[in-house]
Scaffold this active site. Sequence first.
Site, PDB file in Angstrom:
ATOM      1  N   ARG A 308      63.693  71.905 106.997  1.00 13.49           N
ATOM      2  CA  ARG A 308      63.805  72.615 108.275  1.00 13.49           C
ATOM      3  C   ARG A 308      62.492  72.495 109.057  1.00 13.49           C
ATOM      4  O   ARG A 308      62.502  72.327 110.270  1.00 13.49           O
ATOM      5  CB  ARG A 308      64.147  74.091 108.028  1.00 13.49           C
ATOM      6  CG  ARG A 308      64.409  74.856 109.319  1.00 13.49           C
ATOM      7  CD  ARG A 308      64.921  76.252 109.057  1.00 13.49           C
ATOM      8  NE  ARG A 308      63.846  77.150 108.656  1.00 13.49           N
ATOM      9  CZ  ARG A 308      64.040  78.414 108.266  1.00 13.49           C
ATOM     10  NH1 ARG A 308      65.266  78.923 108.209  1.00 13.49           N
ATOM     11  NH2 ARG A 308      63.027  79.181 107.933  1.00 13.49           N
ATOM     12  N   ARG A 314      59.234  74.641 112.906  1.00 13.01           N
ATOM     13  CA  ARG A 314      58.778  76.021 112.737  1.00 13.01           C
ATOM     14  C   ARG A 314      57.460  76.023 111.973  1.00 13.01           C
ATOM     15  O   ARG A 314      57.373  75.472 110.872  1.00 13.01           O
ATOM     16  CB  ARG A 314      59.838  76.816 111.971  1.00 13.01           C
ATOM     17  CG  ARG A 314      60.370  77.972 112.772  1.00 13.01           C
ATOM     18  CD  ARG A 314      61.410  78.717 112.005  1.00 13.01           C
ATOM     19  NE  ARG A 314      60.824  79.677 111.071  1.00 13.01           N
ATOM     20  CZ  ARG A 314      61.513  80.639 110.500  1.00 13.01           C
ATOM     21  NH1 ARG A 314      62.810  80.777 110.762  1.00 13.01           N
ATOM     22  NH2 ARG A 314      60.945  81.470 109.680  1.00 13.01           N
TER      23      ARG A 314
HETATM   24  P1  AMP Z   1      62.521  84.885 109.467  1.00 12.95           P
HETATM   25  O1  AMP Z   1      62.832  84.071 110.670  1.00 12.95           O
HETATM   26  O2  AMP Z   1      63.515  85.987 109.247  1.00 12.95           O
HETATM   27  O3  AMP Z   1      62.289  84.042 108.245  1.00 12.95           O
HETATM   28  O4  AMP Z   1      61.134  85.641 109.779  1.00 12.95           O
HETATM   29  C1  AMP Z   1      59.919  84.931 110.007  1.00 12.95           C
HETATM   30  C2  AMP Z   1      58.723  85.854 109.844  1.00 12.95           C
HETATM   31  O5  AMP Z   1      58.807  86.945 110.774  1.00 12.95           O
HETATM   32  C3  AMP Z   1      58.600  86.532 108.486  1.00 12.95           C
HETATM   33  O6  AMP Z   1      57.967  85.722 107.529  1.00 12.95           O
HETATM   34  C4  AMP Z   1      57.773  87.764 108.838  1.00 12.95           C
HETATM   35  O7  AMP Z   1      56.407  87.450 109.017  1.00 12.95           O
HETATM   36  C5  AMP Z   1      58.319  88.159 110.188  1.00 12.95           C
HETATM   37  N1  AMP Z   1      59.465  89.093 110.046  1.00 12.95           N
HETATM   38  C6  AMP Z   1      60.759  88.851 110.362  1.00 12.95           C
HETATM   39  N2  AMP Z   1      61.534  89.928 110.085  1.00 12.95           N
HETATM   40  C7  AMP Z   1      60.696  90.854 109.561  1.00 12.95           C
HETATM   41  C8  AMP Z   1      60.878  92.164 109.061  1.00 12.95           C
HETATM   42  N3  AMP Z   1      62.090  92.739 109.003  1.00 12.95           N
HETATM   43  N4  AMP Z   1      59.803  92.835 108.601  1.00 12.95           N
HETATM   44  C9  AMP Z   1      58.579  92.274 108.630  1.00 12.95           C
HETATM   45  N5  AMP Z   1      58.341  91.059 109.070  1.00 12.95           N
HETATM   46  C10 AMP Z   1      59.377  90.321 109.540  1.00 12.95           C
END
Ligand code: AMP
Length: 369
Positions: A308, A314
């Site tokens: 990805r 990303r």
């Molecule tokens: P994701 O796209 O869901 O993998 O999120 C990417 C990054 O955003 C994570 O590694 C965290 O740093 C931050 N993040 C996303 N959702 C949360 C959450 N519910 N609580 C804390 N950090 C979050």
Amino acid sequence: MDRITIKDKTFRVSMTEAEIKQRVRELAQQMSRELEGKNPLFLAVLNGAFIFAADLMREMTIPCEISFVKLASYQGTTSTGTIHEVIGINEDLTGRTVVIVEDIVESGLTIRRMMEQIGTRHPASVQVCTLFFKPERLTEDLKLDYVAFEIPNDFILGYGLDYDQQGRGLKDLYTLVKNMRNIVIFGAPGSGKGTQSDKLIEKYGLNHISTGDVLRAEIKKGSELGKTAQQFIDNGQLIPDDLMVSILASVYDGFGKDHAGVIFDGFPRTIPQAEALKAMLAERGHEVAAMLELDVPEDELMKRLLLRGQQSGRADDNEETIKKRLVVYHSQTQPLIEWYKQEGIHHHIDGLGDLDRIFGDICAVVDNI
Ligand code: AMP
């Protein structure tokens, strides 16, 4: 008592008795002005209109009469379907100003048939007065003379209207609470939460909150929140709970009060976030209906995330940050599986293999919510 359950359905108050009575009074005043000197004959349609008719009649300030009619339905030929015949008119309608009093007009078919049948009895005029009207459902070319309330196409109950003959005596008006499919889609980074969410949105018309997407959008905008989030994300760490929780309620409320459900993707990631989500939903009379744990082995997660990273660019999909994110997942997020088991809504989904097979397993859970 703003919620009641009748048989298998839950309803919530959508209009109070006071609001209904006020509007009925206004309508009666208008009708009293416009029908003055005509001694109108109200034909109230049983059963639903009995309460409306009684209130309307008592608010009229001119002489008027009332009689009650019923619609007898019998099965016609296949081309005509069900026929409704008006029964119970004992009065001579010749030269009378007739007002049909209905509780609700939907397609308008019943009212049109009634008007046709009453029309054969030589009245001076036939008008229609209805308490509720659902404009979205109207299929007939029909003029409604007096409408107390235009309402959306939801199932309603109370103030004369029933569900399976129950609830007619409720003083307020209630609306059916649709089953809300609030779903936590859960799993390690790379477990396929986003992919399966897209399929769920398409199939079930659900809304979607991806906290990762929300944060990435803030970073792009260059907002204060975005600047704070960037440092944590680049380090593979979680954003502090209080910040995440404060974002959540406002995004959730953006979907309105009676949505089909929301998929929470990437939230909660810690036990305090799960507790905050539960409390936020409870304040609104809602709840999480299911937690779907997408279970994928670690070597597969690493493969998917590196791929990805190459495709989407990303920044946090590089080997070093992925490793940190997986450590964070195991230490802070994985304990939520136990937490949701305790809540009795945890569902394990084997997240390795064919996308459609995984989605099929998810649907088997969602269909039963
Ligand atoms: P994701 O796209 O869901 O993998 O999120 C990417 C990054 O955003 C994570 O590694 C965290 O740093 C931050 N993040 C996303 N959702 C949360 C959450 N519910 N609580 C804390 N950090 C979050």
